[in-house]
Design an enzyme around this catalytic site. Structure first.
Site, PDB file in Angstrom:
ATOM      1  N   ASN A  76       0.481  12.061  -0.109  1.00  0.00           N
ATOM      2  CA  ASN A  76       1.076  10.919  -0.484  1.00  0.00           C
ATOM      3  C   ASN A  76       0.982  10.811  -1.570  1.00  0.00           C
ATOM      4  O   ASN A  76       0.850  11.539  -2.702  1.00  0.00           O
ATOM      5  CB  ASN A  76      -0.209   9.787  -0.535  1.00  0.00           C
ATOM      6  CG  ASN A  76      -0.616   9.003   1.606  1.00  0.00           C
ATOM      7  OD1 ASN A  76       0.409   9.226   1.595  1.00  0.00           O
ATOM      8  ND2 ASN A  76      -1.747   9.194   1.634  1.00  0.00           N
TER       9      ASN A  76
ATOM     10  N   LYS B 139      -5.717  -1.419  -2.238  1.00  0.00           N
ATOM     11  CA  LYS B 139      -6.253  -1.399  -1.433  1.00  0.00           C
ATOM     12  C   LYS B 139      -7.198  -2.562  -0.879  1.00  0.00           C
ATOM     13  O   LYS B 139      -7.843  -2.957   0.614  1.00  0.00           O
ATOM     14  CB  LYS B 139      -7.771   0.115  -1.566  1.00  0.00           C
ATOM     15  CG  LYS B 139      -6.913   1.418  -1.976  1.00  0.00           C
ATOM     16  CD  LYS B 139      -7.428   2.426  -1.012  1.00  0.00           C
ATOM     17  CE  LYS B 139      -6.947   3.130  -0.846  1.00  0.00           C
ATOM     18  NZ  LYS B 139      -7.101   4.303   0.077  1.00  0.00           N
TER      19      LYS B 139
ATOM     20  N   TYR C 109       0.944  -1.126  -0.440  1.00  0.00           N
ATOM     21  CA  TYR C 109       0.123   0.044  -0.271  1.00  0.00           C
ATOM     22  C   TYR C 109       1.038   1.095   0.157  1.00  0.00           C
ATOM     23  O   TYR C 109       2.201   0.952  -0.314  1.00  0.00           O
ATOM     24  CB  TYR C 109      -0.372  -0.153   1.150  1.00  0.00           C
ATOM     25  CG  TYR C 109      -1.819   0.756   1.508  1.00  0.00           C
ATOM     26  CD1 TYR C 109      -2.452   1.039   0.397  1.00  0.00           C
ATOM     27  CD2 TYR C 109      -1.984   2.051   2.216  1.00  0.00           C
ATOM     28  CE1 TYR C 109      -3.957   2.002   0.528  1.00  0.00           C
ATOM     29  CE2 TYR C 109      -2.865   2.896   2.524  1.00  0.00           C
ATOM     30  CZ  TYR C 109      -3.859   2.814   1.885  1.00  0.00           C
ATOM     31  OH  TYR C 109      -4.882   3.611   1.816  1.00  0.00           O
TER      32      TYR C 109
ATOM     33  N   ASP D 286     -13.253   7.144  -0.785  1.00  0.00           N
ATOM     34  CA  ASP D 286     -13.060   6.932   0.038  1.00  0.00           C
ATOM     35  C   ASP D 286     -12.062   8.316   0.285  1.00  0.00           C
ATOM     36  O   ASP D 286     -11.461   9.012   1.135  1.00  0.00           O
ATOM     37  CB  ASP D 286     -12.154   6.154  -0.481  1.00  0.00           C
ATOM     38  CG  ASP D 286     -11.178   5.399   0.608  1.00  0.00           C
ATOM     39  OD1 ASP D 286     -11.588   5.093   1.567  1.00  0.00           O
ATOM     40  OD2 ASP D 286     -10.319   5.324   0.215  1.00  0.00           O
ATOM     41  N   ASP D 287     -12.186   8.562  -0.545  1.00  0.00           N
ATOM     42  CA  ASP D 287     -10.574  10.057  -1.098  1.00  0.00           C
ATOM     43  C   ASP D 287     -11.861  11.460  -0.042  1.00  0.00           C
ATOM     44  O   ASP D 287     -10.461  12.064   0.516  1.00  0.00           O
ATOM     45  CB  ASP D 287     -10.371  10.734  -2.179  1.00  0.00           C
ATOM     46  CG  ASP D 287      -9.420   9.443  -2.806  1.00  0.00           C
ATOM     47  OD1 ASP D 287      -8.439   8.585  -2.180  1.00  0.00           O
ATOM     48  OD2 ASP D 287      -9.586   8.916  -3.707  1.00  0.00           O
TER      49      ASP D 287
ATOM     50  N   GLU E   7     -11.905   5.279  -5.740  1.00  0.00           N
ATOM     51  CA  GLU E   7     -10.437   5.444  -5.489  1.00  0.00           C
ATOM     52  C   GLU E   7      -9.879   6.969  -6.678  1.00  0.00           C
ATOM     53  O   GLU E   7      -9.978   6.120  -7.474  1.00  0.00           O
ATOM     54  CB  GLU E   7      -9.895   4.070  -5.044  1.00  0.00           C
ATOM     55  CG  GLU E   7      -8.680   4.355  -4.397  1.00  0.00           C
ATOM     56  CD  GLU E   7      -9.282   4.701  -3.121  1.00  0.00           C
ATOM     57  OE1 GLU E   7     -10.327   4.605  -2.186  1.00  0.00           O
ATOM     58  OE2 GLU E   7      -8.522   5.798  -2.376  1.00  0.00           O
ATOM     59  N   ASP E   8      -9.159   7.391  -6.550  1.00  0.00           N
ATOM     60  CA  ASP E   8      -8.600   8.079  -6.605  1.00  0.00           C
ATOM     61  C   ASP E   8      -8.590   8.864  -8.156  1.00  0.00           C
ATOM     62  O   ASP E   8      -8.241   7.824  -9.055  1.00  0.00           O
ATOM     63  CB  ASP E   8      -7.421   6.667  -6.554  1.00  0.00           C
ATOM     64  CG  ASP E   8      -6.091   7.595  -6.151  1.00  0.00           C
ATOM     65  OD1 ASP E   8      -6.809   8.039  -4.698  1.00  0.00           O
ATOM     66  OD2 ASP E   8      -5.119   6.675  -5.912  1.00  0.00           O
TER      67      ASP E   8
ATOM     68  N   ARG F  15      -6.677  10.561 -10.324  1.00  0.00           N
ATOM     69  CA  ARG F  15      -5.085  11.108  -9.314  1.00  0.00           C
ATOM     70  C   ARG F  15      -4.964   9.740  -8.952  1.00  0.00           C
ATOM     71  O   ARG F  15      -5.929   9.811  -7.390  1.00  0.00           O
ATOM     72  CB  ARG F  15      -6.156  12.608  -8.833  1.00  0.00           C
ATOM     73  CG  ARG F  15      -5.415  13.495  -8.339  1.00  0.00           C
ATOM     74  CD  ARG F  15      -5.161  12.753  -6.741  1.00  0.00           C
ATOM     75  NE  ARG F  15      -6.735  12.791  -5.851  1.00  0.00           N
ATOM     76  CZ  ARG F  15      -6.376  11.707  -5.085  1.00  0.00           C
ATOM     77  NH1 ARG F  15      -5.949  10.520  -5.621  1.00  0.00           N
ATOM     78  NH2 ARG F  15      -7.096  11.623  -3.513  1.00  0.00           N
TER      79      ARG F  15
HETATM   80  P1  NAI Z   1      -6.913  17.073  -5.629  1.00  0.00           P
HETATM   81  O1  NAI Z   1      -6.437  17.437  -6.633  1.00  0.00           O
HETATM   82  O2  NAI Z   1      -8.365  17.333  -5.510  1.00  0.00           O
HETATM   83  O3  NAI Z   1      -6.724  18.657  -4.402  1.00  0.00           O
HETATM   84  C1  NAI Z   1      -5.321  18.969  -4.178  1.00  0.00           C
HETATM   85  C2  NAI Z   1      -5.792  20.381  -3.823  1.00  0.00           C
HETATM   86  O4  NAI Z   1      -4.414  21.127  -3.783  1.00  0.00           O
HETATM   87  C3  NAI Z   1      -6.464  21.312  -4.904  1.00  0.00           C
HETATM   88  O5  NAI Z   1      -6.937  22.209  -4.296  1.00  0.00           O
HETATM   89  C4  NAI Z   1      -5.571  22.111  -5.340  1.00  0.00           C
HETATM   90  O6  NAI Z   1      -5.542  23.275  -6.255  1.00  0.00           O
HETATM   91  C5  NAI Z   1      -4.408  22.352  -4.469  1.00  0.00           C
HETATM   92  N1  NAI Z   1      -3.089  22.493  -4.618  1.00  0.00           N
HETATM   93  C6  NAI Z   1      -2.487  22.337  -5.340  1.00  0.00           C
HETATM   94  N2  NAI Z   1      -1.014  23.645  -5.402  1.00  0.00           N
HETATM   95  C7  NAI Z   1      -1.218  23.756  -4.395  1.00  0.00           C
HETATM   96  C8  NAI Z   1      -1.103  24.642  -3.913  1.00  0.00           C
HETATM   97  N3  NAI Z   1       1.036  25.493  -4.051  1.00  0.00           N
HETATM   98  N4  NAI Z   1      -0.501  25.428  -2.758  1.00  0.00           N
HETATM   99  C9  NAI Z   1      -1.863  25.556  -2.228  1.00  0.00           C
HETATM  100  N5  NAI Z   1      -2.965  24.637  -2.785  1.00  0.00           N
HETATM  101  C10 NAI Z   1      -2.597  23.862  -3.693  1.00  0.00           C
HETATM  102  O7  NAI Z   1      -6.187  15.829  -4.408  1.00  0.00           O
HETATM  103  P2  NAI Z   1      -6.741  15.481  -3.254  1.00  0.00           P
HETATM  104  O8  NAI Z   1      -7.427  13.750  -3.656  1.00  0.00           O
HETATM  105  O9  NAI Z   1      -6.950  15.910  -2.005  1.00  0.00           O
HETATM  106  O10 NAI Z   1      -5.416  14.604  -2.499  1.00  0.00           O
HETATM  107  C11 NAI Z   1      -3.986  15.340  -2.027  1.00  0.00           C
HETATM  108  C12 NAI Z   1      -3.114  14.874  -1.721  1.00  0.00           C
HETATM  109  O11 NAI Z   1      -3.883  13.818  -0.054  1.00  0.00           O
HETATM  110  C13 NAI Z   1      -2.410  13.514  -2.244  1.00  0.00           C
HETATM  111  O12 NAI Z   1      -1.306  13.557  -2.302  1.00  0.00           O
HETATM  112  C14 NAI Z   1      -3.450  12.563  -1.958  1.00  0.00           C
HETATM  113  O13 NAI Z   1      -2.115  11.389  -1.798  1.00  0.00           O
HETATM  114  C15 NAI Z   1      -3.124  12.530  -0.550  1.00  0.00           C
HETATM  115  N6  NAI Z   1      -3.997  11.779   0.547  1.00  0.00           N
HETATM  116  C16 NAI Z   1      -4.226  11.246   1.182  1.00  0.00           C
HETATM  117  C17 NAI Z   1      -4.840  10.588   2.306  1.00  0.00           C
HETATM  118  C18 NAI Z   1      -4.858  10.248   3.613  1.00  0.00           C
HETATM  119  O14 NAI Z   1      -5.465   9.129   4.578  1.00  0.00           O
HETATM  120  N7  NAI Z   1      -3.778  10.468   4.109  1.00  0.00           N
HETATM  121  C19 NAI Z   1      -6.274   9.847   1.965  1.00  0.00           C
HETATM  122  C20 NAI Z   1      -6.479  11.034   0.100  1.00  0.00           C
HETATM  123  C21 NAI Z   1      -5.540  11.929  -0.335  1.00  0.00           C
END
Ligand code: NAI
Length: 540
Positions: A395, A161, A90, A255-256, A232-233, A143
Site C-alpha cells: 500500500n 484505523k 483509509y 496489526d501489520d 500500527e506502522d 513505516r
Molecule cells: P517492512 O519494511 O517490514 O518490509 C518490507 C520488506 O520488503 C523488507 O523485507 C525488505 O527487505 C523488502 N524489500 C524491499 N525492497 C525489496 C526489493 N527490491 N526486493 C525484494 N524485497 C524488498 O514493511 P511491511 O510492514 O512488511 O510492509 C510492506 C508493504 O506491505 C507496505 O507497502 C505496506 O503498506 C504493505 N502492507 C499491507 C498490508 C495489507 O493489509 N495489505 C498490511 C501491512 C503492510
C-alpha cells in the site's frame, strides 16, 4: 455547555437534526436554520458535496471536516456508503493525506505524545477528555504504509484505523483514541519542511526509545484499565521487538504483523476453495520479508503445525525474498525474525530465478516495491500453475507490486488475485474480474471488537486462526465466481461481526476472557454495535 459549545462538540452535535425541543433544551434555537432534518437528509447533503470534489485528497479533507463537526453524521455516512468512503478515510487516500499532513493540518484530533513529554506521559494522557477509552491505535510514524518514515505526519493512520473500528465494527467513537508517539524522524525532507508539525529531531533509538514506549504503555494501562493497544506502522526494527516484549504482558497486538497474518491466511483459505488444494499443498513465495509477509508466513506455518506438520515442514512451505535476495541460511545479515524461514539453498538474487527454483503455488508481495511483479514474473506463475495465487499487498496503490489489470492480463485471466489497495474491475476476454482487497481492515476491527466483548487480557494466536476462518467464511460462491477472495467493502460490517464473534469465542475457549459469555454471543455483539444514529438527547 452553552448552545455554541454543543454545536462545537462533534460527539454531541447533530446540527440540523436537532429537533425543536432539543434545540430549546440545548440552547441552540436560532443558531441553526429552522428546518429540522433527518440524518438521511444530512447524509444526502454530505454525499452531494463529497461527489463535487475532484481529487481524493479533497474528499478526505471534506470528510475530516464533517467528522470534526458531527461524528454521528460522519459515521452514518461511512456506514451507509462503505464502498465509496473507506478508500477515502483509509487506504489508499490516507497515504496521500499523511504525505501532505503538515500542509493540510486544520484541527487537532487524537493525542500527540512526543519525546519532549518524557517523564510526564501520564499527565498528557490525562488531558484526553474521555476516560472510558477501549482502543488505542498508536504509531510512531516509522513505516507509514509503503511510504517510509513520515514522523508525526503519520497521525492519519491511527485516525483512519479507528474510523474503521467505528464504521465497520461499531465501536463507540468516544472509546477510540488515536495516538502519535512522536520520537522524531530520520526523513530529512519531512524534518526540514518549514510546515512540519512534529519534533525536528532524528528518531530516538535504543534504550531511550524503548523507555519512552514503556512509559507510554504503562501510562495508557493506568489511565484506561483494560484498554486494547494496537501497534500500527512501526518500522520492523522496532515492531517485532515491541510485540515480543508486550504480547504476554499487555492486551495488545501488532496489526501489520498479526492482523496481516490473519488476512493472508484467510485469503489462502478462500483461494483454496477455487483450487481445491490443501494448505499443506501450497508452496508460498513471499516477496518482501518484513512485518506483513513474516506475519503471514508465521501464521500459515502455525496453521500447518495445527494440521499435523512438523515445524520444519511447515516453515519449509514458506520461502522469502528480501531486498538482498532469497532468505537463506548462509546469509549473515538476517534479522532475527527472518531466521526461522531461512533455507539451505544457493543464493538467489532475482525474483524470476526464485520462482523457477521454488515453483511456488502463490506469490505474495509485501515489499513496497511497485511494478516488481513484471509480465515475465506473472507469466512464469501462470506457466507453473493452472490457477496461480498472486497477492500484491503493498500500500498505497502506487506501491502495489502489480495492478489487477497486469495480473489478469499476464495470466490469461487465471490469476487468483488480491491487492492491498482497491483496483477497479478488469474486463478481459468478455469477463469482468472484481478483485478482492487483501487488507488487514477485514481483520483488525472485528478482532478488536471480539477482544473487547469478551474482556480478554491477551491477544493470542488462536484468535487469529479463528479470525482467518471467519473472514474466509464470509466469501461466498458468487464472490469467488467473479474473482474475489475477499468480500466486497460493502459487507465490512457483517465481516467484522463474524470475526468479532470468532475472536471472542477463541478468548473464551482459551481462558483469556474475563467477561461472562453471553448465551447468544453474536446477537449480543450485534446489539451492542454503534450504529451512528441520533438517540434522544439526555433529558429528552
Ligand atoms: P517492512 O519494511 O517490514 O518490509 C518490507 C520488506 O520488503 C523488507 O523485507 C525488505 O527487505 C523488502 N524489500 C524491499 N525492497 C525489496 C526489493 N527490491 N526486493 C525484494 N524485497 C524488498 O514493511 P511491511 O510492514 O512488511 O510492509 C510492506 C508493504 O506491505 C507496505 O507497502 C505496506 O503498506 C504493505 N502492507 C499491507 C498490508 C495489507 O493489509 N495489505 C498490511 C501491512 C503492510
Amino acid at each position: 455547555m452553552t448552545g455554541t459549545d454543543v454545536l462545537r462538540e462533534p460527539l454531541r452535535n447533530r446540527g440540523t437534526a436537532f429537533t425543536s425541543e432539543e434545540r430549546e433544551r440545548q440552547g441552540v434555537t436560532g443558531l441553526l436554520p429552522p428546518r429540522v432534518e433527518t440524518i438521511d437528509e444530512q447524509v444526502a447533503r454530505v454525499l452531494a458535496n463529497l461527489r463535487t470534489k475532484s481529487t481524493a485528497l479533497e474528499k478526505y479533507l471534506y470528510l475530516s471536516a464533517v467528522q470534526s463537526e458531527n461524528e454521528t453524521l460522519f459515521f452514518h455516512t461511512l456506514i451507509s456508503h462503505l464502498e465509496e468512503t473507506v478508500p477515502i478515510v483509509y487506504t489508499p487516500t490516507v497515504g496521500e493525506a499523511c504525505l501532505a499532513w503538515s500542509r493540510i493540518y486544520q484541527r487537532p484530533r487524537g493525542l500527540y505524545v512526543s519525546a519532549r513529554e518524557r517523564g510526564r506521559i501520564g499527565a498528557v494522557l490525562n488531558n484526553w477528555p474521555q476516560s472510558d477509552v477501549a482502543i488505542i491505535v498508536v504509531t510512531d510514524g516509522g513505516r507509514i504504509l509503503g511510504l517510509g518514515d513520515l514522523g508525526a505526519n503519520g497521525m492519519g493512520i491511527p485516525i483512519g484505523k479507528l474510523a474503521l473500528y467505528v464504521a465497520c465494527a461499531g465501536v463507540d467513537p468516544a472509546r477510540c483514541l488515536p495516538v502519535m508517539l512522536d520520537v522524531g524522524t530520520d526523513t530529512e525532507s519531512v524534518r526540514d519542511d518549514p510546515l512540519y508539525l512534529g519534533l525536528r529531531a532524528p528518531r530516538l533509538a535504543g534504550p531511550e526509545y524503548d523507555a519512552l514506549v514503556a512509559e507510554f504503555v504503562v501510562a495508557a494501562k493506568d489511565r484506561f484499565p483494560g484498554v486494547l493497544i494496537q501497534f500500527e506502522d512501526f518500522a520492523n526494527v522496532n515492531a517485532f521487538r515491541l510485540l515480543a516484549r508486550y504480547r504476554e504482558r499487555v492486551c495488545c497486538f501488532n496489526d501489520d504483523i498479526q492482523g496481516t497474518g490473519a488476512m493472508g491466511l484467510a485469503g489462502l483459505h478462500a483461494a483454496r476453495r477455487i483450487t481445491g488444494a490443501r494448505l499443506a499443498d501450497e508452496r508460498l513465495l513471499f516477496f518482501g520479508a518484513g512485518e506483513a509477509n513474516v506475519g503471514i508466513g508465521t501464521l500459515v506455518a502455525a496453521a500447518l503445525v495445527r494440521e499435523g506438520l512438523s515445524e520444519a515442514e511447515a516453515r519449509g512451505r514458506c520461502w522469502f525474498i528480501d531486498s538482498r535476495g532469497m532468505v537463506t541460511t548462509d546469509r549473515s545479515d538476517l534479522a532475527e525474525y527472518k531466521r526461522p524461514f531461512a533455507k539451505d539453498h544457493r543464493p538467489v538474487a532475482d525474483l524470476l530465478d526464485a520462482i523457477e527454483a521454488v515453483r511456488p503455488t502463490a506469490l505474495i508481495g509485501a515489499s513496497g516495491q511497485p511494478g516488481t511483479f513484471t509480465v515475465p514474473v506473472l507469466a512464469a506463475m501462470a506457466r507453473l500453475n493452472e490457477r496461480p495465487i498472486i497477492f500484491a499487498l503493498s500500500n498505497p496503490t502506487s506501491k502495489a507490486e502489480c495492478t489487477a489489470e497486469q495480473a489478469y492480463r499476464s495470466t490469461a485471466g487465471r490469476a487468483i488475485f488480491a491487492s492491498g489497495s482497491p483496483f477497479p474491475p478488469v474486463e478481459l476476454g468478455g469477463r469482468t474480474f472484481y478483485t478482492g482487497q487483501g487488507n488487514n481492515s477485514y481483520i483488525f476491527p472485528g478482532a478488536g471488537l471480539g477482544v473487547l466483548t469478551a474482556g480478554c487480557t491477551r491477544v493470542i494466536d488462536e484468535m487469529y486462526f479463528a479470525a482467518a476462518n471467519a473472514l474466509a467464511g464470509q466469501v461466498d460462491a458468487e464472490d469467488l465466481a467473479c474473482g474475489r477472495i475477499f468480500p466486497p467493502a460493502v459487507r465490512m460490517r457483517e465481516v467484522a461481526l463474524a470475526v468479532a464473534t470468532a475472536v471472542a469465542e477463541a478468548g473464551y475457549e482459551q481462558g483469556v476472557a474475563t467477561r461472562p459469555r453471553p448465551a447468544d454471543l453474536a446477537g449480543q455483539i450485534r446489539r451492542n454495535m454503534y450504529a451512528a444514529t441520533y438517540t434522544p438527547c439526555a433529558g429528552d
